[in-house]
Enzyme design. Sequence first.
Site, PDB file in Angstrom:
ATOM      1  N   ASP A 163       0.744  -1.241   0.008  1.00  0.00           N
ATOM      2  CA  ASP A 163       0.086   0.015  -0.001  1.00  0.00           C
ATOM      3  C   ASP A 163       0.919   1.315  -0.033  1.00  0.00           C
ATOM      4  OD1 ASP A 163      -0.937  -0.851   3.404  1.00  0.00           O
ATOM      5  OD2 ASP A 163       0.855   0.229   2.721  1.00  0.00           O
TER       6      ASP A 163
ATOM      7  N   HIS B  98       6.803  -7.323  -0.953  1.00  0.00           N
ATOM      8  CA  HIS B  98       5.697  -8.026  -1.954  1.00  0.00           C
ATOM      9  C   HIS B  98       5.525  -6.846  -2.866  1.00  0.00           C
ATOM     10  CE1 HIS B  98       4.396 -10.886   1.416  1.00  0.00           C
ATOM     11  NE2 HIS B  98       5.597 -11.214   0.841  1.00  0.00           N
TER      12      HIS B  98
ATOM     13  N   CYS C 120      10.002  -5.857 -20.904  1.00  0.00           N
ATOM     14  CA  CYS C 120      11.290  -5.180 -20.599  1.00  0.00           C
ATOM     15  C   CYS C 120      11.475  -4.733 -19.176  1.00  0.00           C
ATOM     16  CB  CYS C 120      11.312  -4.108 -21.467  1.00  0.00           C
ATOM     17  SG  CYS C 120      10.246  -2.557 -20.918  1.00  0.00           S
TER      18      CYS C 120
ATOM     19  N   CYS D 160       3.203  -1.101 -22.190  1.00  0.00           N
ATOM     20  CA  CYS D 160       4.484  -0.512 -21.918  1.00  0.00           C
ATOM     21  C   CYS D 160       4.867   0.466 -22.849  1.00  0.00           C
ATOM     22  CB  CYS D 160       5.311  -1.600 -21.844  1.00  0.00           C
ATOM     23  SG  CYS D 160       7.226  -0.831 -21.628  1.00  0.00           S
TER      24      CYS D 160
ATOM     25  N   GLY E  94       1.325  -6.570  13.080  1.00  0.00           N
ATOM     26  CA  GLY E  94       0.181  -6.782  12.196  1.00  0.00           C
ATOM     27  C   GLY E  94       0.180  -7.442  11.172  1.00  0.00           C
ATOM     28  N   THR E  95       0.974  -8.696  11.443  1.00  0.00           N
ATOM     29  CA  THR E  95       1.007  -9.915  10.434  1.00  0.00           C
ATOM     30  C   THR E  95       0.602 -11.391  11.057  1.00  0.00           C
ATOM     31  OG1 THR E  95       2.570 -11.033   8.788  1.00  0.00           O
ATOM     32  CG2 THR E  95       3.495 -10.352  11.009  1.00  0.00           C
TER      33      THR E  95
ATOM     34  N   GLU F 286      -4.172 -10.317  18.081  1.00  0.00           N
ATOM     35  CA  GLU F 286      -4.769 -11.661  18.317  1.00  0.00           C
ATOM     36  C   GLU F 286      -3.160 -12.426  18.324  1.00  0.00           C
ATOM     37  OE1 GLU F 286      -8.585 -11.851  14.965  1.00  0.00           O
ATOM     38  OE2 GLU F 286      -6.695 -12.896  14.577  1.00  0.00           O
TER      39      GLU F 286
END
Length: 249
Positions: free
Chosen positions: A109, A124, A135, A153, A193-194, A221
């Site tokens: 993000d 990522h 290319c 492109c 947060g993962t 959690e």
Amino acid sequence: MDQNDLTSARAAVERACRVFVLTGAGISAESGVPTFRGGGRSLVWRGMPFEQISSARMVNDDLPLVWEWFDHRIETLSHCKPNPGHAALAEAQGSGRFDEFTIATQNVDGLHAEAGARDVIELHGNARRARCLDCGFRILTADLPAGERPPVCPVCGSAMRPDVVLFGEMLDAGSIASARDAAAMCEVCLVVGTSALVYPANELPHVAAAAGAAVVEINPEDTPLTPFSTHALRGAAGEILPALLTRAA
Ligand code: BV8
């Protein structure tokens, strides 16, 4: 959240010269970016679970649908701003308190950079960029003709794809190597947060722990990483990170 655990986690951060941070979708939840899991649900698009729609195979099978999914994500992101969690990390990194303060994120993000963080390792990729299938030319998707899908492109005329790492694709070797090195050298590893389910990012906190670092998990959690964490701070990143990183007066 256990105040004693926050106090001891703060003490570990105060003592550290080198900090490594791994973030996931949860740090952007308070910015309004949907997480992939958590809360008993999984992100779905056109009836497909995100692991399917965000998989390498879809680029060959249905590139226009991949663009539909990412155009939706980019539109969602256009309303999302960094939250106090992103800001606390950027401020700590820029404060000069630490010799090294490396931020690696699984998120696509761009909110860490928008909050002022520097040299963010985007494990990522970034949903706001497009990449040429032939290319490799990269450009912000916003700088391409809006109606052209898949985009063409501007350099070689081939089709372009979102510049993210999809499931089943290798991460950029340099990015994962830099993150591993930072994890192996740190004294404190913040994991924010993962769900700690996605490989190879989920190995990084274990690299830090194996090198003797204190692992501080920040998450409402429990996760598969919790048993390996030195401190498990239960709560939202936007509340915990400012409390953890703000210097004692
Ligand atoms: C690879 C870009 C080599 C796209 C993403 C079987 C077993 C083990 C591994 C595999 C397997 N089969 C395949 C694999 C490998 C696979 C993998 O790990 N799959 C998982 C699902 C099992 N990995 C890969 O394919 C990687 N490549 O391994 O290459 C290879 C090649 C071929 C075959 C095998 C191996 C590539 C992975 C990258 C995928 N791309 N993103 C897109 O965004 O569409 S990953 C995607 O998931 C996002 O980037 C996301 O960030 C990431 C991980 O999820 P999280 O960030 O953890 O988010 P999640 O929603 O899960 O959790 C949110 C957490 O936040 C929760 O814990 C929640 O409690 C918490 N939270 C909520 N609110 C808050 C909060 N925390 C704090 N504050 C809050 N307010």
